[in-house]
Scaffold this active site. Structure first.
Site, PDB file in Angstrom:
ATOM      1  N   CYS A  92       6.240 -40.498   2.274  1.00 18.60           N
ATOM      2  CA  CYS A  92       7.293 -39.510   2.546  1.00 18.60           C
ATOM      3  C   CYS A  92       7.200 -39.079   4.013  1.00 18.60           C
ATOM      4  O   CYS A  92       6.133 -38.657   4.476  1.00 18.60           O
ATOM      5  CB  CYS A  92       7.097 -38.312   1.631  1.00 18.60           C
ATOM      6  SG  CYS A  92       8.051 -36.869   2.086  1.00 18.60           S
ATOM      7  N   GLU A 116     -17.306  -0.256   6.455  1.00 25.28           N
ATOM      8  CA  GLU A 116     -16.215  -1.128   6.042  1.00 25.28           C
ATOM      9  C   GLU A 116     -16.542  -2.553   6.493  1.00 25.28           C
ATOM     10  O   GLU A 116     -16.805  -2.781   7.674  1.00 25.28           O
ATOM     11  CB  GLU A 116     -14.930  -0.630   6.719  1.00 25.28           C
ATOM     12  CG  GLU A 116     -13.670  -1.093   6.083  1.00 25.28           C
ATOM     13  CD  GLU A 116     -13.258  -0.275   4.854  1.00 25.28           C
ATOM     14  OE1 GLU A 116     -14.035   0.606   4.396  1.00 25.28           O
ATOM     15  OE2 GLU A 116     -12.169  -0.540   4.337  1.00 25.28           O
ATOM     16  N   ASP A 124       0.832  -1.201   0.000  1.00 29.69           N
ATOM     17  CA  ASP A 124       0.000   0.000   0.000  1.00 29.69           C
ATOM     18  C   ASP A 124       0.866   1.250   0.000  1.00 29.69           C
ATOM     19  O   ASP A 124       0.545   2.246  -0.631  1.00 29.69           O
ATOM     20  CB  ASP A 124      -0.879   0.029   1.258  1.00 29.69           C
ATOM     21  CG  ASP A 124      -1.973  -1.004   1.179  1.00 29.69           C
ATOM     22  OD1 ASP A 124      -1.956  -1.804   0.222  1.00 29.69           O
ATOM     23  OD2 ASP A 124      -2.828  -1.018   2.078  1.00 29.69           O
ATOM     24  N   ALA A 125       1.973   1.174   0.761  1.00 22.78           N
ATOM     25  CA  ALA A 125       2.833   2.353   0.885  1.00 22.78           C
ATOM     26  C   ALA A 125       3.395   2.719  -0.487  1.00 22.78           C
ATOM     27  O   ALA A 125       3.441   3.897  -0.859  1.00 22.78           O
ATOM     28  CB  ALA A 125       3.962   2.078   1.869  1.00 22.78           C
ATOM     29  N   GLU A 126       3.769   1.706  -1.265  1.00 37.00           N
ATOM     30  CA  GLU A 126       4.306   1.988  -2.594  1.00 37.00           C
ATOM     31  C   GLU A 126       3.233   2.594  -3.488  1.00 37.00           C
ATOM     32  O   GLU A 126       3.493   3.512  -4.253  1.00 37.00           O
ATOM     33  CB  GLU A 126       4.744   0.680  -3.249  1.00 37.00           C
ATOM     34  CG  GLU A 126       6.199   0.391  -3.109  1.00 37.00           C
ATOM     35  CD  GLU A 126       6.473  -0.984  -3.671  1.00 37.00           C
ATOM     36  OE1 GLU A 126       6.977  -1.060  -4.793  1.00 37.00           O
ATOM     37  OE2 GLU A 126       6.133  -1.976  -2.988  1.00 37.00           O
ATOM     38  N   ARG A 128     -18.074  -0.475  -3.379  1.00 37.97           N
ATOM     39  CA  ARG A 128     -17.831   0.884  -3.845  1.00 37.97           C
ATOM     40  C   ARG A 128     -17.652   0.932  -5.365  1.00 37.97           C
ATOM     41  O   ARG A 128     -17.998   1.915  -5.995  1.00 37.97           O
ATOM     42  CB  ARG A 128     -16.585   1.430  -3.148  1.00 37.97           C
ATOM     43  CG  ARG A 128     -16.300   2.833  -3.528  1.00 37.97           C
ATOM     44  CD  ARG A 128     -15.255   3.431  -2.642  1.00 37.97           C
ATOM     45  NE  ARG A 128     -13.959   2.837  -2.901  1.00 37.97           N
ATOM     46  CZ  ARG A 128     -12.824   3.297  -2.404  1.00 37.97           C
ATOM     47  NH1 ARG A 128     -12.853   4.346  -1.599  1.00 37.97           N
ATOM     48  NH2 ARG A 128     -11.695   2.723  -2.676  1.00 37.97           N
ATOM     49  N   LYS A 143      -9.326   3.719  11.038  1.00 35.30           N
ATOM     50  CA  LYS A 143      -9.530   3.382   9.633  1.00 35.30           C
ATOM     51  C   LYS A 143      -9.335   1.884   9.496  1.00 35.30           C
ATOM     52  O   LYS A 143      -8.228   1.375   9.632  1.00 35.30           O
ATOM     53  CB  LYS A 143      -8.541   4.123   8.749  1.00 35.30           C
ATOM     54  CG  LYS A 143      -8.746   3.871   7.268  1.00 35.30           C
ATOM     55  CD  LYS A 143      -7.887   4.831   6.464  1.00 35.30           C
ATOM     56  CE  LYS A 143      -8.019   4.671   4.966  1.00 35.30           C
ATOM     57  NZ  LYS A 143      -7.948   3.322   4.457  1.00 35.30           N
ATOM     58  N   SER A 163     -13.087   8.661  -1.961  1.00 36.12           N
ATOM     59  CA  SER A 163     -11.930   8.167  -1.245  1.00 36.12           C
ATOM     60  C   SER A 163     -11.432   9.264  -0.294  1.00 36.12           C
ATOM     61  O   SER A 163     -12.064  10.318  -0.185  1.00 36.12           O
ATOM     62  CB  SER A 163     -10.891   7.836  -2.293  1.00 36.12           C
ATOM     63  OG  SER A 163      -9.751   7.370  -1.693  1.00 36.12           O
ATOM     64  N   LEU A 164     -10.346   9.009   0.370  1.00 31.53           N
ATOM     65  CA  LEU A 164      -9.786  10.008   1.281  1.00 31.53           C
ATOM     66  C   LEU A 164      -8.364  10.333   0.869  1.00 31.53           C
ATOM     67  O   LEU A 164      -7.648   9.480   0.353  1.00 31.53           O
ATOM     68  CB  LEU A 164      -9.753   9.455   2.710  1.00 31.53           C
ATOM     69  CG  LEU A 164     -11.079   9.185   3.389  1.00 31.53           C
ATOM     70  CD1 LEU A 164     -10.866   8.412   4.682  1.00 31.53           C
ATOM     71  CD2 LEU A 164     -11.783  10.508   3.672  1.00 31.53           C
ATOM     72  N   CYS A 190      12.329 -36.921   0.944  1.00 29.60           N
ATOM     73  CA  CYS A 190      12.458 -38.355   0.664  1.00 29.60           C
ATOM     74  C   CYS A 190      13.101 -38.644  -0.686  1.00 29.60           C
ATOM     75  O   CYS A 190      13.373 -39.788  -1.017  1.00 29.60           O
ATOM     76  CB  CYS A 190      11.094 -39.033   0.745  1.00 29.60           C
ATOM     77  SG  CYS A 190      10.020 -38.607  -0.635  1.00 29.60           S
ATOM     78  N   TYR A 220     -19.683   3.920   9.046  1.00 30.55           N
ATOM     79  CA  TYR A 220     -19.014   5.189   9.376  1.00 30.55           C
ATOM     80  C   TYR A 220     -19.603   6.408   8.683  1.00 30.55           C
ATOM     81  O   TYR A 220     -19.110   7.511   8.850  1.00 30.55           O
ATOM     82  CB  TYR A 220     -17.515   5.104   9.098  1.00 30.55           C
ATOM     83  CG  TYR A 220     -17.177   4.684   7.678  1.00 30.55           C
ATOM     84  CD1 TYR A 220     -17.515   5.473   6.582  1.00 30.55           C
ATOM     85  CD2 TYR A 220     -16.503   3.491   7.444  1.00 30.55           C
ATOM     86  CE1 TYR A 220     -17.212   5.090   5.296  1.00 30.55           C
ATOM     87  CE2 TYR A 220     -16.187   3.090   6.148  1.00 30.55           C
ATOM     88  CZ  TYR A 220     -16.546   3.901   5.080  1.00 30.55           C
ATOM     89  OH  TYR A 220     -16.249   3.505   3.813  1.00 30.55           O
ATOM     90  N   CYS A 260      11.598 -34.420  -4.145  1.00 26.80           N
ATOM     91  CA  CYS A 260      11.220 -34.019  -2.794  1.00 26.80           C
ATOM     92  C   CYS A 260      12.490 -33.877  -1.941  1.00 26.80           C
ATOM     93  O   CYS A 260      13.302 -34.801  -1.893  1.00 26.80           O
ATOM     94  CB  CYS A 260      10.296 -35.064  -2.197  1.00 26.80           C
ATOM     95  SG  CYS A 260      10.007 -34.822  -0.441  1.00 26.80           S
ATOM     96  N   LYS A 318      -2.408   7.806   8.013  1.00 28.16           N
ATOM     97  CA  LYS A 318      -1.987   6.410   7.966  1.00 28.16           C
ATOM     98  C   LYS A 318      -0.972   6.077   9.061  1.00 28.16           C
ATOM     99  O   LYS A 318      -0.141   6.913   9.425  1.00 28.16           O
ATOM    100  CB  LYS A 318      -1.344   6.118   6.601  1.00 28.16           C
ATOM    101  CG  LYS A 318      -2.291   6.179   5.427  1.00 28.16           C
ATOM    102  CD  LYS A 318      -3.195   4.971   5.416  1.00 28.16           C
ATOM    103  CE  LYS A 318      -3.714   4.625   4.055  1.00 28.16           C
ATOM    104  NZ  LYS A 318      -2.934   3.803   3.207  1.00 28.16           N
TER     105      LYS A 318
HETATM  106  S1  IVH Z   1     -14.909   7.950   5.425  1.00 32.95           S
HETATM  107  C1  IVH Z   1     -15.629  10.671   1.814  1.00 32.95           C
HETATM  108  N1  IVH Z   1     -14.361   6.530   7.588  1.00 32.95           N
HETATM  109  O1  IVH Z   1     -11.043   4.130   3.822  1.00 32.95           O
HETATM  110  C2  IVH Z   1     -15.251   9.866   3.006  1.00 32.95           C
HETATM  111  N2  IVH Z   1     -13.592   5.733   5.485  1.00 32.95           N
HETATM  112  O2  IVH Z   1     -10.151   6.105   1.133  1.00 32.95           O
HETATM  113  C3  IVH Z   1     -15.381   8.417   2.795  1.00 32.95           C
HETATM  114  N3  IVH Z   1     -12.453   3.581   5.605  1.00 32.95           N
HETATM  115  O3  IVH Z   1     -12.296   2.824   1.198  1.00 32.95           O
HETATM  116  C4  IVH Z   1     -14.720   7.535   3.730  1.00 32.95           C
HETATM  117  N4  IVH Z   1     -12.620   3.289   7.763  1.00 32.95           N
HETATM  118  O4  IVH Z   1     -13.947   2.467   3.043  1.00 32.95           O
HETATM  119  C5  IVH Z   1     -14.227   6.638   6.248  1.00 32.95           C
HETATM  120  N5  IVH Z   1     -13.985   5.369   9.546  1.00 32.95           N
HETATM  121  C6  IVH Z   1     -13.860   5.471   8.229  1.00 32.95           C
HETATM  122  C7  IVH Z   1     -13.204   4.481   7.461  1.00 32.95           C
HETATM  123  C8  IVH Z   1     -13.094   4.658   6.090  1.00 32.95           C
HETATM  124  C9  IVH Z   1     -12.175   2.785   6.640  1.00 32.95           C
HETATM  125  C10 IVH Z   1     -12.085   3.306   4.216  1.00 32.95           C
HETATM  126  C11 IVH Z   1     -13.170   3.594   3.240  1.00 32.95           C
HETATM  127  C12 IVH Z   1     -12.456   3.951   1.983  1.00 32.95           C
HETATM  128  C13 IVH Z   1     -11.094   4.358   2.454  1.00 32.95           C
HETATM  129  C14 IVH Z   1     -10.888   5.837   2.226  1.00 32.95           C
END
Ligand code: IVH
Length: 672
Positions: free
Chosen positions: A436, A178, A37-39, A141, A120, A86-87, A416, A230, A413, A319
């Site tokens: 074996c 989630e 994920d970091a990459e 999604r 998260k 997304s965030l 064996c 959430y 193997c 993160k």
């Molecule tokens: S809010 C517009 N709250 O993180 C805001 N997202 O990129 C929408 N996620 O795939 C997301 N826990 O499914 C929100 N407490 C939380 C969350 C959360 C996990 C996931 C979400 C999305 C990704 C955000």
């Protein structure tokens, strides 16, 4: 004046988009990521930077404009009436402070903003639609605008209510959350997959996604998924003032909400403190978290701040540092499992990854080693997701001079020396010698394991000695062991030998499901074994069932049916079963499935006044649900239930990092 891009920038943007698209496809559409994920985040950020610097390179179809991947064709689709966005990610306190500054500036505020901070969770984003309180639709999604319909699968998640309760349930409610797989189950599912020679899930998120995106909801039902809500999409007739009150309202309607992990109406400083706290505690949580979501609490401010094409401007995902480290591959060895599967394993220079020392990592199979091109002497990135088997993510110095030659899977193997065969269409090579010693040991260990015959004390070390000394050539031999056999073994006193023999004796009364599972038939995990048992009820009927008869059971597909039929077509296997029965194994009635005791093993402490019940009523209900109530808070406490005017127990809980929950949460857990 924006600068004009030169060739190298255009090339970098092109190559980033290609890599991101490829990674996103593997991640979203195939639940099988190729990079960390970091990459991925780093590539995305670099692309965003370049597009900001050279706006003419920002095309509408750039991955920076998109959220996920288009739905797979096999699912029906449904549009989201409000896009599921997304965030943005933040990697440091400074970036969160900058987010706070931007938000306050955009709102024209000079004073501080109030936030809600939620863990998260690392799972799959899902939207649920309730009409007049009934669950009518669930979808993924997808690309943010159109998702895949997974209603039947979501209905199998026990904590997702099929109908809402309480005051003021709206006519239509779109709620988002989630779906995740608790860590403990992840480890078990991967173990089962390994036993069955199936590819392992890289992490709980992929396991959750794989479980949810099943065309057959019966498969989903065998995976104990859970969910936390959430947020909302469109909601008719209800106005929420703050994010925190929204969460409490959802919980009040019976939806699962992570209130215990949420801090509502807090200052930026408190968000910082909570991040530190959670960074420490997250490894102990039963679910995987990859950060803290910081949301502007006021909903009207959220609306003022609005969204970009890809993400909300009113929230940010802070993160946690990834649980990855680099180390060197000292050797690549090959281990042999119960079914003869040869698994390459990297022996690593020991390194601490997220608090645990890692010195070995599975390389899964020949193709994986080839794909990652891992060689002895390479510096590699290793990662650990929760409590799972560590794995090599990638080689960090693939262009180094003087690298060793590529790894070659042995054709024999390593234990064996028999031929190792890789059948067409399979990823693994197998040792074809059923005798074996490596396979024999693994089969005996499996036979004695908890979910099978459950023999205490019959584990790795004992089985190793039994096989090496010729005391056990097969699992049947466990039932004829004597004190004279056991006492001479290394580190075995008379007392422990006696205990082992009596636990073997006790294990002779076994249910048909456990018996079948213990035989170690490929593709027959615990669940399939129980299904076969409850359908046929008799071992002899199973032994003589044809592939067609087996397939008549709704949950049994052609692969399982073939595997079971060929297992019993082999006279040696039939003889093994007969021998077990002759040696005193008695197959008994299947136990009634364990009654849902939702709180077993959990300790609660009550503090403050509760509104809908007295403390002693609460105690009774917790105990009825299998939980325990204690008078004082200690490290062993799982939850402190805080009512009105809580006492010092609350402070103690916060000191010790014990989860604090409300009366509503408790009722939720009690399934009320
Ligand atoms: S809010 C517009 N709250 O993180 C805001 N997202 O990129 C929408 N996620 O795939 C997301 N826990 O499914 C929100 N407490 C939380 C969350 C959360 C996990 C996931 C979400 C999305 C990704 C955000």
């Amino acid at each position: 004046m924006p600068r004009l891009p030169d060739e190298s920038v255009i090339e970098e943007v092109r190559s980033l988009r290609e890599s991101i698209a490829r990674a996103a496809e593997r991640y979203y559409a195939f639940d099988d990521p190729e990079i960390s994920d970091a990459e991925y985040d780093r590539m995305m950020r670099r692309l965003e930077e370049l597009e900001a610097e050279y706006p003419e390179l920002a095309t509408p179809d750039s991955p920076t404009r998109r959220v996920g991947a288009p739905p797979l064709e096999k699912f029906e689709t449904a549009p989201h009436s409000v896009p599921m966005l997304s965030l943005e990610n933040a990697m440091s306190r400074e970036e969160v402070a900058a987010f706070d500054q931007r938000a306050r500036k955009a709102l024209g505020l000079s004073g501080p903003l109030s936030y809600t901070a939620e863990p998260k969770l690392d799972g799959v984003a899902v939207e649920l639609v309730y009409e007049n309180g009934s669950l009518v639709l669930a979808s993924t999604r997808g690309d943010g605008y159109v998702g895949e319909v997974i209603t039947d699968n979501v209905r199998t998640i026990r904590r997702v209510p099929l109908s809402l309760k309480g005051e003021g349930v709206p006519e239509r409610l779109e709620v988002r959350g989630e779906v995740y797989l608790p860590k403990a189950h992840f480890a078990r599912i991967n173990q089962e997959r390994e036993d069955q020679g199936l590819p392992l899930f890289a992490n709980p998120r992929n396991a959750a996604a794989g479980s949810l995106r099943q065309l057959d909801s019966k498969i989903t039902a065998t995976r104990p998924l859970d969910m936390f809500c959430y947020g909302v999409g469109r909601v008719s007739g209800v106005i929420f003032e703050t994010q925190f009150s929204l969460l409490k309202t959802l919980a009040g309607w019976g939806l699962p909400v992570n209130l215990a992990g949420t801090r509502g109406g807090v200052s930026l400083e408190e968000v910082f403190a909570y991040y530190e706290e959670l960074s420490e505690k997250r490894h102990k949580a039963p679910y995987e978290m990859d950060g803290l979501v910081v949301k502007v609490d006021s909903i009207s401010y959220q609306q003022d701040l609005g969204t970009t094409a890809r993400s909300a401007r009113w929230a940010i995902a802070w993160k946690f540092p990834p649980v990855q480290e680099s180390t060197r591959v000292e050797d690549i060895v090959v281990s042999v499992g119960r079914t003869g599967a040869l698994t390459p394993v990297a022996v690593l220079a020991p390194v601490s990854v997220g608090g645990a020392t890692v010195s070995r990592a599975s390389l899964h199979n020949e193709d994986e080693v080839k794909r990652k091109d891992v060689r002895v002497g390479d510096r590699v990135l290793v990662q650990r997701a929760g409590d799972v088997i560590p794995e090599v993510v990638k080689v960090l110095d693939p262009d180094r001079e003087g690298r060793n030659p590529p790894f070659v899977m042995p054709r024999a193997c390593p234990v064996c020396g028999s031929e190792a065969v890789r059948l067409q269409g399979e990823a693994v090579s197998r040792c074809i010698n059923a005798l074996c010693p490596a396979q024999v040991k693994e089969r005996i260990k499996h036979f004695a394991s908890k979910a099978a015959f459950d023999m205490d004390g019959v584990g790795d070390k004992l089985v190793h000695q039994l096989v090496e000394r010729g005391l056990a050539k097969s699992f049947e031999d466990l039932f004829t062991l004597t004190m004279d056999d056991l006492v001479p073994l290394t580190r075995m006193a008379e007392k422990s030998a006696g205990n082992i023999l009596s636990s073997i004796e006790q294990s002779k009364d076994v249910t048909l499901g456990r018996f079948l599972y213990a035989l170690g038939i490929r593709h027959v995990g615990e669940h399939v074994a129980r299904t076969l048992a409850s359908h046929f009820k008799d071992i002899r009927r199973i032994m003589s069932a044809s592939k067609e008869e087996l397939q008549e059971i709704p949950e049994v597909g052609p692969v399982v049916a073939q595997s079971v039929a060929s297992f019993f077509a082999n006279p040696q296997n039939v003889e093994a079963v007969e021998e077990l029965l002759r040696r005193g194994v008695r197959i008994k009635e299947e136990e009634a499935p364990e009654k849902g005791r939702p709180l077993s093993g959990r300790t609660f402490v009550l503090t403050g006044a509760l509104s809908s019940m007295t403390r002693s009523q609460a105690k009774e209900r917790i105990e009825a649900a299998g939980g325990r109530v204690s008078g004082s808070v200690s490290k062993k406490t799982n939850y402190v239930v805080a009512g009105e005017s809580p006492g010092s127990k609350l402070d103690k809980a916060r000191d010790l990092g014990v989860a604090v929950i409300t009366e509503e949460d408790l009722k939720d857990m009690l399934g009320e």
